[in-house]
Design an enzyme around this catalytic site. Structure first.
Site, PDB file in Angstrom:
ATOM      1  CE  LYS A   1      -1.518   2.925   2.808  1.00 14.46           C
ATOM      2  NZ  LYS A   1      -1.439   3.990   2.494  1.00 14.46           N
TER       3      LYS A   1
ATOM      4  CD  GLU B   1      14.685   1.005   8.149  1.00 14.81           C
ATOM      5  OE1 GLU B   1      15.067   1.844   8.981  1.00 14.81           O
ATOM      6  OE2 GLU B   1      15.351   0.127   7.862  1.00 14.81           O
TER       7      GLU B   1
ATOM      8  CB  CYS C   1      14.330   8.871   6.668  1.00 15.97           C
ATOM      9  SG  CYS C   1      15.385   7.789   5.308  1.00 15.97           S
TER      10      CYS C   1
ATOM     11  CD  GLU D   1      11.722  13.402  10.279  1.00 16.07           C
ATOM     12  OE1 GLU D   1      10.736  12.856  10.630  1.00 16.07           O
ATOM     13  OE2 GLU D   1      12.504  12.546   9.309  1.00 16.07           O
TER      14      GLU D   1
HETATM   15  P1  NAD Z   1       3.152   8.769   7.518  1.00 18.40           P
HETATM   16  O1  NAD Z   1       3.647   7.860   8.750  1.00 18.40           O
HETATM   17  O2  NAD Z   1       2.132   9.906   7.579  1.00 18.40           O
HETATM   18  O3  NAD Z   1       2.598   7.661   6.346  1.00 18.40           O
HETATM   19  C1  NAD Z   1       3.193   6.658   5.931  1.00 18.40           C
HETATM   20  C2  NAD Z   1       2.387   5.848   5.320  1.00 18.40           C
HETATM   21  O4  NAD Z   1       1.493   5.126   6.404  1.00 18.40           O
HETATM   22  C3  NAD Z   1       1.449   5.967   4.345  1.00 18.40           C
HETATM   23  O5  NAD Z   1       1.062   4.991   3.351  1.00 18.40           O
HETATM   24  C4  NAD Z   1      -0.021   6.233   5.330  1.00 18.40           C
HETATM   25  O6  NAD Z   1      -1.221   6.107   4.262  1.00 18.40           O
HETATM   26  C5  NAD Z   1       0.184   4.949   6.122  1.00 18.40           C
HETATM   27  N1  NAD Z   1      -0.537   5.096   7.444  1.00 18.40           N
HETATM   28  C6  NAD Z   1      -0.872   6.485   7.842  1.00 18.40           C
HETATM   29  N2  NAD Z   1      -1.684   5.987   9.067  1.00 18.40           N
HETATM   30  C7  NAD Z   1      -1.591   4.952   9.109  1.00 18.40           C
HETATM   31  C8  NAD Z   1      -2.059   3.508  10.073  1.00 18.40           C
HETATM   32  N3  NAD Z   1      -2.771   4.222  11.143  1.00 18.40           N
HETATM   33  N4  NAD Z   1      -1.896   2.481  10.146  1.00 18.40           N
HETATM   34  C9  NAD Z   1      -1.201   1.905   8.888  1.00 18.40           C
HETATM   35  N5  NAD Z   1      -0.778   2.900   7.789  1.00 18.40           N
HETATM   36  C10 NAD Z   1      -0.811   4.213   8.106  1.00 18.40           C
HETATM   37  O7  NAD Z   1       4.598   9.257   6.935  1.00 18.40           O
HETATM   38  P2  NAD Z   1       4.943  10.238   5.663  1.00 18.40           P
HETATM   39  O8  NAD Z   1       4.660  11.627   6.213  1.00 18.40           O
HETATM   40  O9  NAD Z   1       4.548   9.534   4.491  1.00 18.40           O
HETATM   41  O10 NAD Z   1       6.515  10.048   5.853  1.00 18.40           O
HETATM   42  C11 NAD Z   1       7.400  10.900   6.271  1.00 18.40           C
HETATM   43  C12 NAD Z   1       8.125  10.483   7.329  1.00 18.40           C
HETATM   44  O11 NAD Z   1       8.756   9.012   6.930  1.00 18.40           O
HETATM   45  C13 NAD Z   1       9.038  11.010   8.137  1.00 18.40           C
HETATM   46  O12 NAD Z   1       9.239  10.787   9.356  1.00 18.40           O
HETATM   47  C14 NAD Z   1      10.694  10.261   7.556  1.00 18.40           C
HETATM   48  O13 NAD Z   1      11.519  10.395   8.295  1.00 18.40           O
HETATM   49  C15 NAD Z   1      10.188   8.863   7.646  1.00 18.40           C
HETATM   50  N6  NAD Z   1      10.947   8.029   6.615  1.00 18.40           N
HETATM   51  C16 NAD Z   1      12.048   7.267   7.309  1.00 18.40           C
HETATM   52  C17 NAD Z   1      12.699   6.257   6.557  1.00 18.40           C
HETATM   53  C18 NAD Z   1      13.641   5.529   7.123  1.00 18.40           C
HETATM   54  O14 NAD Z   1      14.245   4.873   6.343  1.00 18.40           O
HETATM   55  N7  NAD Z   1      13.747   5.685   8.416  1.00 18.40           N
HETATM   56  C19 NAD Z   1      12.638   6.807   4.969  1.00 18.40           C
HETATM   57  C20 NAD Z   1      11.804   7.705   4.657  1.00 18.40           C
HETATM   58  C21 NAD Z   1      11.027   8.250   5.301  1.00 18.40           C
END
Ligand code: NAD
Length: 475
Positions: free
Chosen positions: A173, A246, A280, A377
């Site tokens: 997803k 991650e 990230c 962040e």
């Molecule tokens: P997010 O957590 O808002 O969303 C990520 C995904 O989770 C989306 O597909 C979203 O639809 C889904 N989601 C949202 N609520 C959910 C729930 N309750 N249950 C299951 N899935 C759910 O993150 P974002 O804003 O898309 O991404 C940015 C964040 O990602 C930043 O904090 C960044 O640091 C982190 N990130 C980490 C890495 C790493 O490797 N550590 C890599 C890239 C991004």
């Protein structure tokens, strides 16, 4: 407007409920996907479960060949996928230091090939007259991947390829903000994979939540924010799903007084601002010794003022827009708070007067830990530069964070810098570089930045469980 279908059991599926996908450089929709519900998650999990036994029982070399074919699929579609990545994320086709959609698709291909070449051989811990004991790595079953919006295709590949290589079937997803390049890839992949091996469901947080609590899923690999990671971990408890998480990062870099600030300024700038800070493992807090502070701040501000910001499809663009208005609002709020706390905006500090979600690359001095721009962040084009006087203070400030993804130390004395880097509380520590990842070196966070690692054999092992096989030589 093109509607990109979901894929379940090898077949496209489009629902009447739709969600538009916005180009952040214009604020206008350019594509749409279906908005799934729990029913489609059920169908996809059932398809993946049906496909699992045959995929698991394939010869290892056949799965290796299948992953190589997926690399060829990506390669053949590279120009189209680059265009889609730029349209949905806003990132330039090439970009600052060549970090852009070309790197995203090129990286996806490289990681796919590298993952195809990995293997987890059987380990023998005992083999004598009495018994032989072997340690086997078995696939887990159905793996669900949930991805974010910053590097949507590359992160999808990081999840999908090791899962398939190890013998699992997959349901992905993508982020509702950036589903298109992933949807196109899954469509192309389904022309070469057996039905049900790779399934795609599109939708928002509710679909993610339905996946997290689904009893038919054996593992979740999630990349995204720490808060969502916590929710997934709680929901996954119902059937003890395996997890790779991650999560967010707030990476510190420490500049030692022996290094020439003019030499390293462009590298530091690129480490902080590539993909507009929306990575990230971007450099997010820069600690600089007082003797170098003013010179380095001025050099970074010059670089921020001269960076070419614009539509990612235009030649020469180095930085695109923020991916979405909510992230733009986060950056604006952090800038306002930094100003209120006495921070000095040396460059940028404002939105750009044009459609889309553009913010000028911003350098802020005169702040330290305790200011939200430093503690949280930012995930955007705004970097706080913090002064320190002695190295123990710098290390304490760098470690004063709930996050622990990456960190770096910059010095003309790499051996001394490596000793300091070893004291940083983070999953990846770098000397004279930042955010440098590669497919054979494990990458993951400590503290609130995650659980587990990706890449290389350590990452591949996370898509398996151990089966210990003890063979007595006589009954
Ligand atoms: P997010 O957590 O808002 O969303 C990520 C995904 O989770 C989306 O597909 C979203 O639809 C889904 N989601 C949202 N609520 C959910 C729930 N309750 N249950 C299951 N899935 C759910 O993150 P974002 O804003 O898309 O991404 C940015 C964040 O990602 C930043 O904090 C960044 O640091 C982190 N990130 C980490 C890495 C790493 O490797 N550590 C890599 C890239 C991004």
């Amino acid at each position: 407007m093109q509607v990109y279908p979901m894929y379940i059991d090898g077949r496209p599926l489009t629902l009447s409920a739709r969600r538009e996908v916005i180009n952040p450089a214009t604020g206008e929709a350019f594509a749409a996907v279906s908005e799934a519900g729990a029913a489609e998650v059920d169908l996809a999990v059932a398809a993946a479960r049906r496909a699992f036994p045959a995929w698991r029982d394939l010869a290892d070399s056949a799965r290796e060949q299948a992953v190589i074919r997926l690399a060829e699929v990506l390669e053949a579609a590279m120009p189209e996928l680059m265009e889609l990545v730029t349209l949905e994320t806003g990132k330039p086709l090439h970009g600052l230091n060549q970090v852009g959609a070309g790197m995203e698709v090129g990286g996806a291909i490289a990681w796919t090939r590298a993952t195809a070449a990995l293997s987890l051989p059987v380990e023998v811990v005992q083999d004598n007259a009495e018994a032989r004991i072997e340690i086997h790595r078995r696939p887990l079953g159905v793996v669900a991947s949930i991805t974010p919006w910053n590097w949507p295709l590359m992160i999808a590949i990081w999840h999908i390829m090791p899962a398939l290589r190890a013998g699992n079937t997959v349901l992905i997803k993508p982020s509702e903000l950036t589903p298109v390049a992933t949807a196109r890839f899954v469509e192309l992949a389904n022309a070469v994979l057996p039905p049900g091996v790779l399934n795609l469901v599109t939708g928002g947080a509710e679909v993610g939540a339905a996946i997290a609590s689904h009893a038919g899923i054996d593992k979740i690999v999630f990349t995204g924010s720490t808060n969502t990671g916590r929710r997934i971990m709680a929901s996954a408890a119902g059937n003890l799903k395996r997890l790779t998480l991650e999560l967010g990062g707030n990476d510190a870099a420490i500049v030692l007084p022996d290094v020439d600030p003019q030499t390293i300024a462009p590298q530091l700038f690129a480490a902080a601002f590539h993909n507009n800070g929306q990575t990230c493992a971007c450099l997010k807090r820069l600690y600089v010794h007082r003797s170098q502070y003013d010179t380095l701040c001025a050099a970074l501000a010059d670089l921020a003022r001269s960076a070419v910001v614009g539509d990612g499809r235009a030649a020469g663009t180095e930085l695109g827009p923020l991916q979405n208005p909510a992230q733009l609002a986060v950056v604006e709020a952090l800038a306002a708070d930094a100003r209120a706390q006495g921070g000095v905006v040396l460059a940028g500090g404002h939105r750009l007067a044009r459609p889309g979600y553009f913010y000028a690359p911003t350098i802020v001095s005169g702040v330290s830990n305790g200011c939200s721009l430093v503690d949280e962040e930012q995930f955007g084009p705004i970097l706080p530069v913090i002064v320190y006087d002695d190295i123990d203070e710098a290390i304490r400030l760098a470690n004063d964070s709930p996050n622990g993804l990456g960190g770096s130390v910059w010095s003309d004395d790499p051996a001394r810098a490596a000793e300091i880097a070893a004291r940083l509380e983070c999953g990846s520590a770098w000397v004279n570089t930042h955010g440098a990842i590669q497919p054979d070196a494990p990458f993951g966070g400590v503290k609130q930045s995650g659980i587990g690692v990706e890449f290389g054999v350590h990452g591949l092992a996370e898509y398996t469980s151990i089966q210990t096989l003890k063979i007595m030589k006589k009954p």
